[in-house]
Design a protein around this motif. Structure first.
Motif, short mmCIF file in Angstrom:
data_model
loop_
_atom_site.label_atom_id
_atom_site.label_comp_id
_atom_site.label_asym_id
_atom_site.label_seq_id
_atom_site.Cartn_x
_atom_site.Cartn_y
_atom_site.Cartn_z
N ALA A 56 -15.99 25.50 18.18
CA ALA A 56 -14.73 26.10 17.73
C ALA A 56 -13.68 25.97 18.83
CB ALA A 56 -14.95 27.55 17.35
N GLY A 57 -12.47 25.62 18.46
CA GLY A 57 -11.38 25.50 19.41
C GLY A 57 -11.30 24.17 20.13
N THR A 58 -12.22 23.24 19.85
CA THR A 58 -12.19 21.92 20.47
C THR A 58 -10.95 21.17 20.00
OG1 THR A 58 -14.59 21.85 20.47
CG2 THR A 58 -13.46 19.77 20.77
N LYS A 59 -10.31 20.45 20.92
CA LYS A 59 -9.13 19.66 20.55
C LYS A 59 -9.57 18.35 19.90
CE LYS A 59 -5.68 21.43 23.72
NZ LYS A 59 -5.09 22.29 22.75
N VAL A 60 -8.94 18.00 18.79
CA VAL A 60 -9.20 16.73 18.11
C VAL A 60 -7.87 16.04 17.89
CG1 VAL A 60 -11.35 17.40 16.96
CG2 VAL A 60 -9.18 17.91 15.86
N GLU A 61 -7.90 14.71 17.92
CA GLU A 61 -6.68 13.94 17.74
C GLU A 61 -6.46 13.69 16.25
OE1 GLU A 61 -4.79 9.67 19.10
OE2 GLU A 61 -6.54 10.44 20.14
N THR A 62 -5.27 14.03 15.77
CA THR A 62 -4.94 13.79 14.37
C THR A 62 -4.16 12.49 14.27
OG1 THR A 62 -2.91 15.07 14.56
CG2 THR A 62 -4.86 16.24 13.79
N ALA A 63 -4.27 11.86 13.12
CA ALA A 63 -3.53 10.62 12.87
C ALA A 63 -2.63 10.84 11.66
CB ALA A 63 -4.51 9.48 12.58
N THR A 64 -1.46 10.24 11.69
CA THR A 64 -0.55 10.37 10.56
C THR A 64 -0.74 9.18 9.64
OG1 THR A 64 1.18 9.33 11.86
CG2 THR A 64 1.21 11.72 11.76
N VAL A 65 -1.13 9.48 8.43
CA VAL A 65 -1.26 8.45 7.40
C VAL A 65 -0.18 8.72 6.38
CG1 VAL A 65 -2.73 7.48 5.61
CG2 VAL A 65 -3.72 8.15 7.79
N ASP A 66 0.72 7.76 6.24
CA ASP A 66 1.84 7.86 5.33
C ASP A 66 1.38 7.40 3.95
OD1 ASP A 66 4.38 8.14 4.32
OD2 ASP A 66 5.13 6.28 5.18
N LYS A 67 1.40 8.31 2.97
CA LYS A 67 1.01 7.95 1.60
C LYS A 67 2.28 7.68 0.81
CE LYS A 67 -3.28 10.53 1.44
NZ LYS A 67 -4.07 11.52 0.73
N ARG A 68 2.41 6.42 0.35
CA ARG A 68 3.61 6.03 -0.38
C ARG A 68 3.25 5.59 -1.79
NH1 ARG A 68 6.25 1.95 4.02
NH2 ARG A 68 6.17 3.37 5.79
N THR A 69 4.12 5.94 -2.73
CA THR A 69 3.96 5.46 -4.11
C THR A 69 4.52 4.06 -4.17
OG1 THR A 69 4.16 7.69 -4.98
CG2 THR A 69 4.50 5.88 -6.52
N MET A 70 3.69 3.11 -4.59
CA MET A 70 4.11 1.72 -4.64
C MET A 70 3.74 1.12 -5.99
SD MET A 70 3.46 0.13 -0.94
CE MET A 70 4.45 0.66 0.42
N GLN A 71 4.45 0.05 -6.32
CA GLN A 71 4.22 -0.66 -7.58
C GLN A 71 3.57 -2.00 -7.26
OE1 GLN A 71 7.69 -2.20 -9.73
NE2 GLN A 71 6.86 -1.22 -11.55
N TYR A 72 2.48 -2.31 -7.97
CA TYR A 72 1.80 -3.59 -7.78
C TYR A 72 2.63 -4.68 -8.46
CZ TYR A 72 -1.56 -7.34 -8.59
OH TYR A 72 -2.17 -8.57 -8.66
N LEU A 73 2.92 -5.76 -7.71
CA LEU A 73 3.73 -6.84 -8.25
C LEU A 73 2.88 -8.05 -8.64
CD1 LEU A 73 6.76 -6.69 -5.77
CD2 LEU A 73 6.57 -5.71 -8.06
N TYR A 74 2.18 -8.65 -7.66
CA TYR A 74 1.40 -9.85 -7.95
C TYR A 74 0.40 -10.07 -6.82
CZ TYR A 74 4.69 -11.96 -4.65
OH TYR A 74 5.44 -12.23 -3.55
N ALA A 75 -0.51 -11.03 -7.05
CA ALA A 75 -1.52 -11.37 -6.04
C ALA A 75 -1.30 -12.79 -5.57
CB ALA A 75 -2.92 -11.22 -6.62
N THR A 76 -1.52 -13.00 -4.26
CA THR A 76 -1.53 -14.35 -3.71
C THR A 76 -2.98 -14.67 -3.37
OG1 THR A 76 -1.23 -13.58 -1.44
CG2 THR A 76 0.78 -14.01 -2.71
N ASP A 77 -3.22 -15.76 -2.65
CA ASP A 77 -4.59 -16.12 -2.31
C ASP A 77 -5.28 -15.05 -1.47
OD1 ASP A 77 -4.34 -18.49 -3.66
OD2 ASP A 77 -3.83 -19.67 -1.88
N ASP A 78 -4.55 -14.46 -0.50
CA ASP A 78 -5.15 -13.52 0.44
C ASP A 78 -4.72 -12.08 0.26
OD1 ASP A 78 -6.03 -15.91 1.53
OD2 ASP A 78 -4.46 -15.95 3.05
N ASP A 79 -3.54 -11.87 -0.31
CA ASP A 79 -2.96 -10.52 -0.36
C ASP A 79 -2.59 -10.10 -1.77
OD1 ASP A 79 -3.08 -10.38 2.40
OD2 ASP A 79 -1.01 -11.04 2.70
N PHE A 80 -2.45 -8.78 -1.91
CA PHE A 80 -1.87 -8.18 -3.11
C PHE A 80 -0.52 -7.62 -2.67
CE2 PHE A 80 -6.26 -8.48 -4.12
CZ PHE A 80 -6.34 -8.53 -5.50
#
Length: 185
Positions: A56-80
């Motif tokens: 209890a009381g131990t320090k832990v490092e938090t990370a900020t994860v930004d959650k964004r609403t996005m619209q899927y457009l199309y897929a390429t060979d490697d990426d969406f």
């Protein structure tokens, strides 16, 4: 930085350079000895779940994860390719990050993308999606005590087990968490 007393479900921690989401936590104060916090953590990238105990009381490092609403457009060979609904910026999410979610992604579908320091970590689909059945064999009634199922291919190319009465061209509702048929749309 935060302490283990500040933990909440859904919080993202950075432990040894790896990002973990707090799935569950419990403060324990035994009759003898010091208090501690028992947690269940899920690796953001791999999905691996581990149990970890902190004093209890131990320090832990938090990370900020930004959650964004996005619209899927199309897929390429490697990426969406996804578009941010607020800024209209487009980003490429690697196919490995999208994973099995590609089986339920339709163009113009809105999803939540988790981004940490400019790197897409994961995508969250809605709980269910409506997909059209592109191919399925006709269902034959036979001798069985419960309703039967048959394989069907939906418009994204995924295979879903559906009841025998479903035919080609019908829209069905599919659970994105386990890929199971829910109902007709």
């Amino acid at each position: 930085m935060a302490t283990t007393n500040d933990l909440k479900n859904g919080m993202v921690l950075s432990l040894d350079g790896v990002l973990w989401t707090v799935v569950k936590f419990q403060h324990v104060k035994p009759g003898k000895g010091g208090a501690f916090v028992r947690t269940t953590l899920k690796n953001v990238l791999s999905g691996k779940v581990v149990d970890k105990t902190f004093n209890a009381g131990t320090k832990v490092e938090t990370a900020t994860v930004d959650k964004r609403t996005m619209q899927y457009l199309y897929a390429t060979d490697d990426d969406f390719i996804f578009m941010d609904m607020d800024t209209y910026d487009q980003i490429g999410v690697p196919a490995a990050t999208v994973g099995d979610a590609k089986n339920f992604l339709l163009p113009e579908a809105e999803v939540t993308v988790g981004i940490h320091e400019g790197t897409p970590l994961y995508i969250e689909l809605p709980a269910s999606v409506e997909l059209e059945v592109t191919h399925t064999e006709p269902g034959l009634q036979g001798d069985r005590s419960s309703g039967g199922t048959k394989p069907a291919t939906v418009e994204t190319g995924a295979n879903v087990q559906v009841p025998l009465f479903i035919t080609n061209g019908e829209k069905i509702k599919v659970d994105t968490r386990d890929g199971k048929y829910m109902s007709r749309a």
